[in-house]
Design an enzyme around this catalytic site. Structure first.
Site, PDB file in Angstrom:
ATOM      1  N   GLY A   1     -20.439  40.570 -55.754  1.00 25.00           N
ATOM      2  CA  GLY A   1     -21.349  41.708 -55.900  1.00 25.00           C
ATOM      3  C   GLY A   1     -22.404  41.683 -56.982  1.00 25.00           C
ATOM      4  O   GLY A   1     -23.104  42.685 -57.146  1.00 25.00           O
TER       5      GLY A   1
ATOM      6  N   GLY B   1     -25.187  39.894 -57.107  1.00 22.31           N
ATOM      7  CA  GLY B   1     -26.496  39.437 -56.613  1.00 22.31           C
ATOM      8  C   GLY B   1     -27.520  40.555 -56.536  1.00 22.31           C
ATOM      9  O   GLY B   1     -27.181  41.733 -56.379  1.00 22.31           O
TER      10      GLY B   1
ATOM     11  N   CYS C   1     -27.345  42.485 -53.272  1.00 25.72           N
ATOM     12  CA  CYS C   1     -25.986  42.806 -52.819  1.00 25.72           C
ATOM     13  C   CYS C   1     -25.717  44.296 -52.928  1.00 25.72           C
ATOM     14  O   CYS C   1     -26.096  44.913 -53.925  1.00 25.72           O
ATOM     15  CB  CYS C   1     -24.955  42.129 -53.713  1.00 25.72           C
ATOM     16  SG  CYS C   1     -25.155  40.369 -53.793  1.00 25.72           S
TER      17      CYS C   1
HETATM   18  P1  XMP Z   1     -29.312  36.578 -56.831  1.00 24.32           P
HETATM   19  O1  XMP Z   1     -28.987  37.591 -57.864  1.00 24.32           O
HETATM   20  O2  XMP Z   1     -29.704  35.264 -57.429  1.00 24.32           O
HETATM   21  O3  XMP Z   1     -27.932  36.335 -56.036  1.00 24.32           O
HETATM   22  O4  XMP Z   1     -30.316  37.076 -55.859  1.00 24.32           O
HETATM   23  C1  XMP Z   1     -27.769  35.410 -55.000  1.00 24.32           C
HETATM   24  C2  XMP Z   1     -26.364  35.500 -54.443  1.00 24.32           C
HETATM   25  O5  XMP Z   1     -26.133  36.775 -53.832  1.00 24.32           O
HETATM   26  C3  XMP Z   1     -25.036  36.650 -52.891  1.00 24.32           C
HETATM   27  N1  XMP Z   1     -25.427  37.318 -51.643  1.00 24.32           N
HETATM   28  C4  XMP Z   1     -24.947  38.507 -51.217  1.00 24.32           C
HETATM   29  N2  XMP Z   1     -24.001  39.319 -51.751  1.00 24.32           N
HETATM   30  N3  XMP Z   1     -24.353  40.857 -49.977  1.00 24.32           N
HETATM   31  C5  XMP Z   1     -23.701  40.497 -51.107  1.00 24.32           C
HETATM   32  O6  XMP Z   1     -22.829  41.252 -51.570  1.00 24.32           O
HETATM   33  C6  XMP Z   1     -25.306  40.097 -49.376  1.00 24.32           C
HETATM   34  O7  XMP Z   1     -25.897  40.449 -48.359  1.00 24.32           O
HETATM   35  C7  XMP Z   1     -25.602  38.842 -50.036  1.00 24.32           C
HETATM   36  N4  XMP Z   1     -26.471  37.828 -49.747  1.00 24.32           N
HETATM   37  C8  XMP Z   1     -26.327  36.931 -50.751  1.00 24.32           C
HETATM   38  C9  XMP Z   1     -24.816  35.177 -52.695  1.00 24.32           C
HETATM   39  O8  XMP Z   1     -23.629  34.839 -53.365  1.00 24.32           O
HETATM   40  C10 XMP Z   1     -26.040  34.542 -53.307  1.00 24.32           C
HETATM   41  O9  XMP Z   1     -25.842  33.223 -53.744  1.00 24.32           O
END
Ligand code: XMP
Length: 485
Positions: free
Chosen positions: A302, A304, A307
């Site tokens: 969570g 990200g 996210c």
């Molecule tokens: P940042 O902060 O660099 O994070 O944009 C990238 C990471 O976010 C995760 N990720 C998600 N987590 N729902 C989530 O809870 C999503 O839809 C989602 N898409 C990506 C993932 O671990 C990525 O590397």
């Protein structure tokens, strides 16, 4: 190492690293080498996220050239994903294992057509047994008629410089320099073609001295899979395309499905295959994945930028505490951890590594660059790119190769429920080149390491002392009481 771990969950903004005595006089003394997995070492601790608005071949090539690694996302059909892996493997390939050839009885017209279609400037001329007879370059045919036979205008074998497969790249370099040639074929004792080294490829390699390369000198790349039964077939294609690591990429990695997938891959591919698994946010998660054979564990539930898991599900752990807790377990299990999500600036990278991560995975900071998939959008005179969570509704619906039933099943394994997205779609500012972005982040990392007197990432972890800050401390950390220009 003094680590803050209390019953409150801390995130990056909740702490600062204390400066330590430093004898570093130049940032060039600092080495940012680190482990991506137990067996893969890379030169900078940055991994690009396995997301469809972040990493396909173009991003992965830049990541590897800069010394990090990219993870090709899994939200495309397996064949297409394997092709993205193959593109990275071909990108700066110094030794071309299967060079393009032509038979001496062919015509110049055919040679021209072949060179044009393949986008290359020369062909090796071989007989039907693949024995080297000569070389034909664009220059050889500049003034030739289309009907001329290749054998009449090629440079014959007796005038060529060739090498054996044991040749080192340094030896190849001095041959290019001495004989002023541009292509060096590799032949075996029977004069059969075994490869080709071109000086363009050799120079490209020298342009990226920091690059992450495999044992054959090719750029390294990882590729993601899910945990469904058929994902083992996806892994097979990716491994055939010579992905350097398989990343089991699921939101809840501390699950029996993820554990079973690791076991299956281990059973099929043995010890050699490098498996990354995640995501987890607890010590038990790290232990359970590492004990069945994960070579690196991805941490982050969570944090990200796109996210919404914590809001929708109420589950998660602030990222700094997750790293601190997981790093302790990871050290015991001798497995590197990848801090995934929530990195907004280079300072967050310094904190994540100081807390015990070996690398950080980045989505948003790379999604706004030229190298991420998708076009630049102009809105109200400003340039943006689209970035979306992989559990956002449009990302789920946009996977056109899936049926609706598949989507429902993938979402919550239970088609009768409707889906509450755990991610959002967003506009993010266009930021230019990924390579510049990475250089900026690494410059910040080096700065942080020098404040802590750390020449290596290992020393950064050893020297790390976090102090908790209050809201007043956070305010003080930003530019304040001025109007920023
Ligand atoms: P940042 O902060 O660099 O994070 O944009 C990238 C990471 O976010 C995760 N990720 C998600 N987590 N729902 C989530 O809870 C999503 O839809 C989602 N898409 C990506 C993932 O671990 C990525 O590397």
């Amino acid at each position: 190492m003094v680590k803050v771990l209390e019953d409150v969950g801390l995130s990056f903004d909740d702490v600062l690293l204390l400066p330590r005595k430093s004898s570093i006089v130049s940032r060039r003394e600092i080495d940012t080498k680190t482990e991506f997995t137990q067996r893969i070492t890379i030169n900078i601790p940055i991994v690009s996220a396995a997301m469809d608005t972040v990493t396909e071949a173009t991003m992965a090539i830049t990541m590897a050239r800069e010394g990090g690694i990219g993870v090709i996302h899994r939200f495309i059909p397996p064949e297409k994903q394997a092709e993205e892996v193959a593109k990275v493997k071909r990108a700066d390939n110094v030794i071309i294992e299967k060079p393009s050839t032509i038979h001496p009885d062919r015509t110049v017209a055919e040679a021209r057509e072949l060179m044009k279609n393949l986008g290359i400037s020369g062909l090796l001329v071989v007989d039907s047994e693949n024995r080297l007879l000569g070389i034909l370059t664009r220059r050889d045919i500049l003034f030739e008629d289309n009907s001329t036979r290749v054998s009449d205008c090629m440079t014959p074998r007796r005038d060529m410089i060739v090498a054996e497969s044991s040749i080192s790249l340094e030896e190849a370099r001095s041959i290019f320099k001495k004989h002023k040639i541009e292509k060096l074929p590799i032949v075996d004792k029977d004069n059969k073609v075994k490869g080709l080294i071109t000086c363009v490829d050799l120079l490209k390699r020298e342009a990226y001295p920091n690059a992450s390369r495999d044992s054959k000198g090719r750029l390294m790349v990882a590729a993601a899979i899910g945990v469904k039964e058929k994902e083992i077939d996806r892994a097979k294609l990716l491994i055939e395309a010579e992905a350097d690591a398989i990343v089991i990429d699921v939101a809840h990695g501390h699950s029996s499905m993820c554990i079973e997938t690791i076991k299956k891959l281990r059973r099929i591919y043995g010890d050699e295959l490098q498996i990354v698994a995640g995501n987890v946010a607890t010590a038990e998660g790290v232990e359970d994945l590492a004990s069945v054979g994960a070579n690196a564990v991805k941490v982050g539930v969570g944090p990200g930028s796109v996210c919404t898991t914590r809001i929708v599900a109420g589950v998660g752990m602030p990222q700094l505490s997750a790293i601190l807790e997981c790093a302790e377990a990871a050290e015991k299990m001798d497995v590197p951890i990848i801090a995934d999500g929530g990195i907004r600036e280079s300072g967050d990278i310094v904190k994540a590594l100081a807390a015990g991560a070996s690398t950080v995975m980045i989505g948003r900071l790379l999604a706004g660059t030229d190298e991420s998939p998708g076009a630049v959008i102009v809105k109200n005179g400003k340039r943006y790119k689209i970035y979306r969570g992989m559990a956002s509704i449009y990302a789920m619906l946009g996977r056109e190769f899936r049926s609706r039933e598949d989507i429902a099943e993938a979402l919550i394994d239970s088609p009768e429920y409707s889906y509450y997205a755990e991610g959002v779609e967003a506009y993010i500012p266009y930021t230019g080149s990924a390579s510049e972005m990475i250089k900026k982040l690494i410059s910040g990392l080096r700065s942080g390491m020098s404040y802590l007197g750390a020449r290596t990432i290992k020393e950064l972890k050893q020297n790390a002392k976090f102090v908790r800050v209050t809201l007043a401390g956070i305010k003080e950390s930003m530019p304040h009481d001025v109007e920023v220009i």
